[in-house]
Enzyme design. Structure first.
Site, short mmCIF file in Angstrom:
data_model
loop_
_atom_site.label_atom_id
_atom_site.label_comp_id
_atom_site.label_asym_id
_atom_site.label_seq_id
_atom_site.Cartn_x
_atom_site.Cartn_y
_atom_site.Cartn_z
N ARG A 49 3.68 -4.99 -11.61
CA ARG A 49 2.58 -4.47 -11.03
C ARG A 49 2.62 -3.05 -11.57
O ARG A 49 3.66 -2.66 -11.93
CB ARG A 49 2.40 -4.44 -9.53
CG ARG A 49 3.77 -4.52 -8.80
CD ARG A 49 4.41 -3.26 -7.97
NE ARG A 49 3.43 -1.99 -8.18
CZ ARG A 49 3.76 -1.03 -8.47
NH1 ARG A 49 5.17 -0.89 -9.01
NH2 ARG A 49 3.14 0.18 -8.25
N GLY A 50 1.40 -2.28 -11.28
CA GLY A 50 1.36 -1.02 -11.87
C GLY A 50 0.43 -0.93 -13.15
O GLY A 50 0.89 -1.95 -14.11
N ALA A 51 -0.51 -0.10 -13.49
CA ALA A 51 -1.40 -0.20 -14.37
C ALA A 51 -0.64 -0.36 -15.77
O ALA A 51 -1.11 -1.50 -16.44
CB ALA A 51 -2.37 0.73 -14.41
N ARG A 92 -5.92 -9.92 -12.09
CA ARG A 92 -6.19 -8.72 -11.42
C ARG A 92 -7.61 -7.98 -11.99
O ARG A 92 -7.33 -7.66 -13.23
CB ARG A 92 -5.04 -7.86 -11.46
CG ARG A 92 -3.78 -8.77 -10.51
CD ARG A 92 -2.92 -7.64 -10.11
NE ARG A 92 -3.19 -7.02 -8.68
CZ ARG A 92 -2.60 -5.57 -8.51
NH1 ARG A 92 -1.38 -5.37 -8.99
NH2 ARG A 92 -2.84 -5.17 -7.40
N GLN A 199 4.54 -0.41 -1.30
CA GLN A 199 5.03 0.11 -2.88
C GLN A 199 5.80 1.44 -2.63
O GLN A 199 6.89 1.80 -3.35
CB GLN A 199 4.13 0.18 -3.84
CG GLN A 199 3.42 -1.00 -4.47
CD GLN A 199 1.99 -1.51 -3.53
OE1 GLN A 199 2.04 -1.50 -2.31
NE2 GLN A 199 1.35 -2.39 -4.14
N ASP A 240 -5.49 3.60 -11.59
CA ASP A 240 -5.49 2.25 -12.17
C ASP A 240 -6.80 2.31 -13.05
O ASP A 240 -6.80 1.39 -14.02
CB ASP A 240 -5.59 1.11 -11.09
CG ASP A 240 -4.40 0.96 -10.42
OD1 ASP A 240 -4.10 1.78 -9.38
OD2 ASP A 240 -3.64 -0.28 -10.71
N ASN A 250 -7.15 4.27 -7.38
CA ASN A 250 -5.62 4.05 -7.38
C ASN A 250 -5.50 3.27 -6.10
O ASN A 250 -6.49 3.03 -5.26
CB ASN A 250 -5.28 5.45 -7.47
CG ASN A 250 -3.34 5.29 -7.31
OD1 ASN A 250 -2.93 4.59 -8.42
ND2 ASN A 250 -2.73 6.02 -6.56
N LYS A 251 -4.31 3.02 -5.59
CA LYS A 251 -3.84 2.23 -4.55
C LYS A 251 -4.88 2.77 -3.32
O LYS A 251 -4.81 3.90 -2.87
CB LYS A 251 -2.25 2.19 -4.35
CG LYS A 251 -1.93 1.62 -3.14
CD LYS A 251 -2.27 -0.07 -3.14
CE LYS A 251 -1.71 -0.71 -4.28
NZ LYS A 251 -2.48 -1.88 -4.46
O1 MRU Z 1 -1.14 -2.86 -6.52
P1 MRU Z 1 -0.33 -2.13 -7.47
O2 MRU Z 1 1.12 -2.10 -6.86
O3 MRU Z 1 -0.26 -2.75 -8.96
O4 MRU Z 1 -1.04 -0.89 -7.66
C1 MRU Z 1 -0.35 0.30 -8.00
C2 MRU Z 1 -0.95 1.63 -8.27
O5 MRU Z 1 -1.95 1.81 -7.67
C3 MRU Z 1 -0.51 2.73 -9.09
O6 MRU Z 1 -0.57 3.93 -8.44
C4 MRU Z 1 -1.14 2.70 -10.38
O7 MRU Z 1 -1.34 1.22 -10.81
C5 MRU Z 1 -0.50 3.44 -11.38
S1 MRU Z 1 1.07 3.00 -12.08
C6 MRU Z 1 1.55 4.21 -13.08
#
Ligand code: MRU
Length: 348
Positions: A49-51, A92, A199, A240, A250-251
């Protein structure tokens, strides 16, 4: 990172090795994806996970999807490739890096369609590894470009995880903090736990402890109080998807943090690679927001915490308007006061 987040093992007939991020911080274990379905599942369930990491996983997922295809000719192969990218694109919806990675793989295949199927397969594996290696360089550059914004002795609040686990290595928002530490700056980080999937508590706290950075875990609902106490001099988060006008997904919870920062006169920074910009959309209103299963809220980590049959709304992301963002830190430079013009000036 003590271990790489994502690695391709072997040659074209190989597999992908991921840190299973759903098990952290109690277990540091690998999961292996041998085919496209297992990669789709790993992305969907947040094992990876994470963009930026999702972008790399998608590119490697394409290779898993095409490695065993026995197409008669290139056209038949490209059709199957399209099926693979379409399928991975359903895992996703919000992080644009996923679609960026898939589009890049398709483009490279098209550019090489004069070659044999076996040659194109090898080229696609090479491209996926290139995306991963580029991300490592980009994250270091984001750290370099952002570190000047961090003052010695400051408190920094972050939300979710934008660290090495969310990228090929080193992170985006956390890259700036790692760099500050390397330069000998004294920093104290406040990590929002980041409900519902934690997270911040499970991943950011783990990464920062590992890097021997002073980190304090707080519940999301404590951020306003911690700011009021004067403990936070800036906020830094990842992204994201960033629209052409700078609105940033973002999250879930990030938008709220941006409002709190504004109320307290605290700068709010976003750190993200250029691949997280989606210049095809004008504003954040057009960003698709993923909704996840109610059980993540009612039954998180195996404990029932809500009555049976309760209605639940579980959006995984929100959009912070550009007006709440002081600057966006990219590998190409820092975009102050994000706007269509200021973004274009830095991204070109
Ligand atoms: O649902 P996730 O854990 O994939 O969400 C991740 C985030 O929101 C991060 O802040 C974002 O992807 C940036 S990662 C460098």
């Amino acid at each position: 990172m003590p271990l790489p987040t994502i690695e391709w093992e072997g040659d074209i007939s190989g597999r992908v090795r991921l840190i299973d991020q759903t098990l952290l911080p109690t277990e540091l274990k690998f999961v292996y994806c041998e085919d496209i379905k297992s990669m789709w599942h790993a992305i969907k369930t947040l094992m990876v996970r994470g963009a930026p990491a999702i972008g790399i996983a998608a590119a490697m997922g394409v290779v898993l999807g095409i490695k065993d295809i026995h197409a008669k000719n290139t056209d038949a192969f490209l059709k199957e490739l399209k099926q693979a990218t379409t399928y991975l694109g359903t895992s996703r919806p919000t992080a644009v890096n996923l679609f960026w990675g898939l589009a890049r793989m398709e483009r490279v295949a098209q550019e090489n369609k004069g070659k044999s199927v076996q040659e194109i397969k090898e080229i696609l594996l090479h491209e996926a590894l290139k995306i991963q290696n580029e991300d490592k360089v980009i994250c270091r550059q984001i750290g370099e470009n952002g570190v000047g914004l961090i003052k010695d002795g400051s408190g920094i609040l972050t939300h979710c995880n934008a660290g090495g686990l969310a990228t090929a290595d080193y992170g985006t928002a956390l890259a700036v903090l790692f760099k500050a530490k390397e330069q000998g700056k004294r920093i104290a980080v406040y990590a929002d736990e980041t409900r519902p999937l934690l997270q911040g508590a499970r991943l950011t706290a783990w990464e920062l402890l590992h890097a021997v950075i002073d980190v304090t875990l707080i519940c999301d609902s404590m951020a306003a109080h911690v700011m009021k106490l004067g403990k936070v001099q800036c906020v830094i988060v990842g992204a994201d998807r960033i629209a052409a006008n700078g609105d940033t997904a973002n999250k879930i919870g990030t938008f709220g943090v941006s409002i709190l920062a504004k109320e307290h006169g605290i700068p709010f920074y976003v750190a993200a690679p250029v691949s997280t910009f989606d210049l095809t959309i004008k504003s954040g209103d057009e960003i698709p927001i993923e909704e996840r299963s109610p059980e993540e809220i009612t039954n998180g980590f195996g404990k029932k915490t809500a009555p049976e049959g309760i209605k639940v709304f579980n959006p995984a992301f929100d959009v912070t308007p550009a007006k709440n963002i002081t600057a966006i830190i990219t590998e190409k430079g820092v975009i102050q006061k994000p706007s269509v013009e200021n973004i274009r000036r830095i991204l070109g």
